[in-house]
Design a protein around this motif. Structure first.
Motif, short mmCIF file in Angstrom:
data_model
loop_
_atom_site.label_atom_id
_atom_site.label_comp_id
_atom_site.label_asym_id
_atom_site.label_seq_id
_atom_site.Cartn_x
_atom_site.Cartn_y
_atom_site.Cartn_z
N LYS A 1 32.82 122.67 57.19
CA LYS A 1 32.02 122.69 56.67
C LYS A 1 31.85 121.09 55.53
CE LYS A 1 31.24 127.64 56.56
NZ LYS A 1 30.28 127.74 57.49
N GLY A 2 30.79 120.61 55.86
CA GLY A 2 30.80 119.83 54.13
C GLY A 2 30.16 118.45 55.13
N ASP A 3 30.13 117.19 54.06
CA ASP A 3 29.58 116.14 54.85
C ASP A 3 30.70 115.26 55.52
OD1 ASP A 3 31.68 115.15 53.27
OD2 ASP A 3 29.70 114.78 51.39
N THR B 1 40.00 118.76 51.92
CA THR B 1 39.44 120.17 51.25
C THR B 1 38.45 118.85 49.70
OG1 THR B 1 39.00 121.92 50.15
CG2 THR B 1 41.50 120.95 50.24
N ASP B 2 37.88 119.50 49.03
CA ASP B 2 37.77 119.55 47.56
C ASP B 2 38.03 120.51 46.19
OD1 ASP B 2 35.68 121.12 48.33
OD2 ASP B 2 33.99 120.55 47.57
N ASP B 3 38.29 121.33 47.22
CA ASP B 3 39.75 122.39 45.98
C ASP B 3 40.70 123.46 47.32
OD1 ASP B 3 40.33 125.02 44.96
OD2 ASP B 3 38.32 124.85 43.88
N PHE C 1 35.00 126.99 59.83
CA PHE C 1 34.46 125.51 60.14
C PHE C 1 32.56 126.40 61.59
CE2 PHE C 1 38.47 122.81 61.89
CZ PHE C 1 38.33 122.88 60.58
N ASP C 2 31.86 125.55 61.31
CA ASP C 2 30.83 125.36 61.73
C ASP C 2 30.91 125.01 63.33
OD1 ASP C 2 29.94 126.11 59.32
OD2 ASP C 2 29.01 124.35 59.17
N LEU C 3 30.25 126.18 64.70
CA LEU C 3 30.30 126.28 65.80
C LEU C 3 29.30 125.13 65.78
CD1 LEU C 3 31.46 126.92 67.99
CD2 LEU C 3 29.92 128.82 68.14
N ILE C 4 29.35 124.02 66.51
CA ILE C 4 28.47 123.24 66.88
C ILE C 4 27.24 123.23 67.58
CG2 ILE C 4 27.89 120.94 66.81
CD1 ILE C 4 28.30 122.28 64.13
#
Length: 134
Positions: free
Chosen positions: A49-51, A84-86, A28-31
């Motif tokens: 991560k992602g949109d 997820t996409d994968d 994950f991203d730390l925002i």
């Protein structure tokens, strides 16, 4: 009217160990990680991560009555769903990083899914939808 979920609070034992798990292990991203001196706490926000726009506020238990909910905010049910996409990429990467899956992958009518637990025991679905769900 336009509404959306912005954040979901997740009660954790320790900010730094939770950040390490969500960012280093799950990717994950730390925002944001901002100290709030007036309340002696931190505003810690992580996001996959992602949109997607939804994020998680890692909220350290600040009272004794909150501690029993660490890892059990949903009474033993799956609490969060990570799309997820994968599926197989993420499933294999998480296993390599030591993530514990408590239910093996399953091909369901809506997609592929497996259940894992976070560092405190909170249950998550890792899911790749194949039926057009968002």
């Amino acid at each position: 009217m336009s509404q959306r979920l912005a954040h979901i609070a997740l009660v954790v034992r320790d900010y730094d160990e939770a950040i390490a798990f969500y960012c280093d292990t799950l990717g994950f991203d730390l925002i944001e990680d901002t100290y709030q001196p007036e309340q002696d706490k931190r505003w810690v926000v992580v996001r996959p991560k992602g949109d997607g726009n939804a994020s998680i506020v890692l909220a350290r238990a600040s009272k004794p009555e909150q501690e029993p909910f660490i890892g059990n905010q949903a009474g033993g049910r799956v609490f969060l769903f990570l799309q997820t996409d994968d599926f197989w990429r993420d499933y294999n990467a998480y296993r390599e990083k030591g993530v514990i899956f408590v239910r093996d992958p399953l091909d369901a009518p809506y997609g592929t899914v497996a259940v894992f637990k976070d560092l405190y025991g909170t249950l998550w679905d890792l899911v790749q939808f194949t039926d057009g769900r968002p």
